[in-house]
Write a protein that holds these residues in place. Structure first.
Motif, PDB file in Angstrom:
ATOM      1  N   ILE A 241      12.240  -4.673   0.077  1.00 52.16           N
ATOM      2  CA  ILE A 241      11.934  -3.663   1.082  1.00 52.16           C
ATOM      3  C   ILE A 241      10.541  -3.971   1.578  1.00 52.16           C
ATOM      4  CG2 ILE A 241      11.268  -1.181   1.219  1.00 52.16           C
ATOM      5  CD1 ILE A 241      13.416  -0.773  -0.745  1.00 52.16           C
ATOM      6  N   SER A 242      10.277  -4.250   2.759  1.00 50.82           N
ATOM      7  CA  SER A 242       9.027  -4.653   3.426  1.00 50.82           C
ATOM      8  C   SER A 242       8.480  -3.629   3.786  1.00 50.82           C
ATOM      9  CB  SER A 242       9.337  -5.498   4.697  1.00 50.82           C
ATOM     10  OG  SER A 242       9.680  -4.548   5.787  1.00 50.82           O
ATOM     11  N   LYS A 243       6.826  -3.851   3.897  1.00 43.62           N
ATOM     12  CA  LYS A 243       5.947  -2.550   4.168  1.00 43.62           C
ATOM     13  C   LYS A 243       6.462  -2.019   5.475  1.00 43.62           C
ATOM     14  CE  LYS A 243       2.088  -4.606   1.936  1.00 43.62           C
ATOM     15  NZ  LYS A 243       0.528  -4.889   2.339  1.00 43.62           N
ATOM     16  N   LYS A 244       6.906  -2.796   6.456  1.00 42.35           N
ATOM     17  CA  LYS A 244       7.437  -2.026   7.856  1.00 42.35           C
ATOM     18  C   LYS A 244       8.599  -0.952   7.616  1.00 42.35           C
ATOM     19  CE  LYS A 244       4.547  -4.075  10.305  1.00 42.35           C
ATOM     20  NZ  LYS A 244       3.375  -3.142  10.669  1.00 42.35           N
ATOM     21  N   GLU A 245       9.167  -1.019   6.502  1.00 43.54           N
ATOM     22  CA  GLU A 245      10.335   0.012   5.939  1.00 43.54           C
ATOM     23  C   GLU A 245       9.782   1.162   5.242  1.00 43.54           C
ATOM     24  OE1 GLU A 245      14.111  -2.381   5.047  1.00 43.54           O
ATOM     25  OE2 GLU A 245      12.505  -3.524   4.272  1.00 43.54           O
ATOM     26  N   ILE A 246       8.386   1.149   5.156  1.00 51.78           N
ATOM     27  CA  ILE A 246       7.627   2.025   4.333  1.00 51.78           C
ATOM     28  C   ILE A 246       6.651   2.769   5.067  1.00 51.78           C
ATOM     29  CG2 ILE A 246       6.257   2.683   2.297  1.00 51.78           C
ATOM     30  CD1 ILE A 246       7.129  -0.304   1.289  1.00 51.78           C
ATOM     31  N   VAL A 247       6.815   4.129   5.006  1.00 51.67           N
ATOM     32  CA  VAL A 247       5.791   5.099   5.481  1.00 51.67           C
ATOM     33  C   VAL A 247       5.110   5.756   4.723  1.00 51.67           C
ATOM     34  CG1 VAL A 247       5.474   7.128   7.154  1.00 51.67           C
ATOM     35  CG2 VAL A 247       7.379   5.464   7.650  1.00 51.67           C
ATOM     36  N   VAL A 248       3.736   5.583   4.745  1.00 58.99           N
ATOM     37  CA  VAL A 248       2.826   6.316   3.763  1.00 58.99           C
ATOM     38  C   VAL A 248       2.484   7.816   4.129  1.00 58.99           C
ATOM     39  CG1 VAL A 248       0.677   6.206   2.362  1.00 58.99           C
ATOM     40  CG2 VAL A 248       1.754   3.984   3.040  1.00 58.99           C
ATOM     41  N   GLY A 249       3.337   8.669   3.811  1.00 61.62           N
ATOM     42  CA  GLY A 249       3.222  10.035   4.357  1.00 61.62           C
ATOM     43  C   GLY A 249       2.177  10.932   4.055  1.00 61.62           C
TER      44      GLY A 249
END
Length: 121
Positions: free
Chosen positions: A98-106
């Motif tokens: 999973i890349s950082k572009k698939e992760i949102v730091v909510g």
């Protein structure tokens, strides 16, 4: 029609991959952090895509109850809603594909997100 079916299957495969990665992640850290009198509770809501690791119990006369990790899957991305540790989650998730572009730091303000390597939303 066949093209649409492939696109839908691809999205579902990705969502299932996200769900499994989050489950593996939470199970791993739950097993690492066992404490006497404090229970690690893993909550998987696959229908609404909410996933948590909570600590609940007692340490001597001190009540323990707090979320350690809270993930959601929204808009085909993994949202980190809470991380009360110093663990850099992206390293674990990247190792799972999973890349950082698939992760949102909510838990970061939306205006701050655009200055990171992570997805904005």
């Amino acid at each position: 029609m066949d093209k649409n079916r492939k696109a839908i299957d691809s999205i579902m495969d990705r969502l299932n991959h996200y769900r499994q990665c989050i489950r593996d992640f939470l199970n791993h850290y739950s097993q690492l952090w066992q404490e006497s009198g404090v229970e690690n509770q893993i909550i998987f809501d696959s229908e609404h895509d909410h996933y948590l690791l909570l600590k609940a119990g007692w340490a001597d006369d001190q009540r323990i109850y707090y979320p350690v990790f809270h993930f959601d899957i929204k808009d085909n991305k993994i949202w980190i809603q809470e991380n009360t540790t110093d663990i850099e989650l992206d390293k674990d998730l990247e190792a799972m594909g999973i890349s950082k572009k698939e992760i949102v730091v909510g838990f970061h303000h939306p205006l701050m997100r655009e200055h990171s390597d992570y997805a904005v939303a």
